[in-house]
Design a protein around this motif. Structure first.
Motif, PDB file in Angstrom:
ATOM      1  N   UNK A 113      47.350  47.742  33.366  1.00 41.55           N
ATOM      2  CA  UNK A 113      46.766  48.852  34.116  1.00 41.55           C
ATOM      3  C   UNK A 113      47.319  48.976  35.531  1.00 41.55           C
ATOM      4  N   UNK A 114      48.546  48.569  35.719  1.00 37.27           N
ATOM      5  CA  UNK A 114      49.230  48.796  36.979  1.00 37.27           C
ATOM      6  C   UNK A 114      48.966  47.779  38.071  1.00 37.27           C
ATOM      7  N   UNK A 115      48.275  46.706  37.762  1.00 37.89           N
ATOM      8  CA  UNK A 115      48.057  45.665  38.757  1.00 37.89           C
ATOM      9  C   UNK A 115      49.326  44.857  38.966  1.00 37.89           C
ATOM     10  N   UNK A 116      49.339  44.082  40.018  1.00 36.94           N
ATOM     11  CA  UNK A 116      50.533  43.304  40.324  1.00 36.94           C
ATOM     12  C   UNK A 116      50.578  42.017  39.505  1.00 36.94           C
ATOM     13  N   UNK A 117      51.784  41.530  39.305  1.00 38.45           N
ATOM     14  CA  UNK A 117      51.953  40.248  38.614  1.00 38.45           C
ATOM     15  C   UNK A 117      51.353  39.126  39.444  1.00 38.45           C
ATOM     16  N   UNK A 118      51.419  39.269  40.766  1.00 34.64           N
ATOM     17  CA  UNK A 118      50.857  38.230  41.638  1.00 34.64           C
ATOM     18  C   UNK A 118      49.366  38.059  41.387  1.00 34.64           C
ATOM     19  N   UNK A 119      48.638  39.160  41.267  1.00 36.75           N
ATOM     20  CA  UNK A 119      47.201  39.080  41.002  1.00 36.75           C
ATOM     21  C   UNK A 119      46.957  38.609  39.570  1.00 36.75           C
ATOM     22  N   UNK A 120      47.699  39.166  38.625  1.00 35.27           N
ATOM     23  CA  UNK A 120      47.494  38.811  37.222  1.00 35.27           C
ATOM     24  C   UNK A 120      47.687  37.316  36.994  1.00 35.27           C
ATOM     25  N   UNK A 121      48.772  36.784  37.525  1.00 33.60           N
ATOM     26  CA  UNK A 121      49.071  35.367  37.277  1.00 33.60           C
ATOM     27  C   UNK A 121      48.475  34.453  38.344  1.00 33.60           C
TER      28      UNK A 121
END
Length: 120
Positions: free
Chosen positions: A92-100
Motif C-alpha cells: 500500500x505504498x509504505x516504505x521498505x524502512x517502515x515495513x522491515x
C-alpha cells in the motif's frame, strides 16, 4: 537466568502492543501514519486498535495464568500479525524502512520471544 528474560521480553512485547492499540483508538490518524500507511480516521483504524489491544491483553493473561508453553504458542501464532503488517505496508505504498524496520523486526522479536518461552 533465562526465565526472567523470557518472561520479561514477552511482557514488554504485550505491553507494547497494548500501547499501540490504545493509540489507534485515541489518536487514529497519527497512529496510522506511524504504522506506515496513512489513513483517515474510521472503522478500520478502530478495528486495528481493538485487535492490538486484545492481543496484548490475551498475551498477558496467558503469561499470568497459562504458563510458558501456552504463552509460547500464542507468541508463535501472533507472529503472523506483524508479518502480515509488513506485507500490507509494502502493498500500500509504505516504505521498505517502515515495513522491515518496524513490522518485520517486530515479527522477529515476537518469534524470539516464542523460542525463549518454548525453551523454559
Amino acid at each position: 537466568m533465562m526465565t526472567p528474560f523470557a518472561y520479561g521480553l514477552a511482557i514488554v512485547l504485550d505491553l507494547f502492543i497494548i500501547v499501540i492499540g490504545v493509540r489507534f483508538l485515541l489518536q487514529p490518524e497519527p497512529a496510522a501514519a506511524g504504522y506506515g500507511v496513512p489513513a483517515p480516521a474510521g472503522a478500520y483504524l478502530s478495528v486495528k486498535g481493538v485487535r492490538d489491544l486484545t492481543y496484548g491483553l490475551v498475551g498477558l493473561a496467558l503469561l499470568a495464568f497459562g504458563g510458558a508453553t501456552a504463552s509460547a504458542w500464542f507468541m508463535l501464532v501472533v507472529t503472523l500479525a506483524p508479518l502480515g503488517d509488513t506485507v500490507i505496508v509494502l502493498r500500500n505504498g509504505g516504505t521498505k524502512a517502515v515495513a522491515f524496520g518496524i513490522h518485520f523486526a517486530t515479527a522477529v522479536a515476537v518469534l524470539i520471544s516464542a523460542a525463549l518461552l518454548f525453551a523454559l
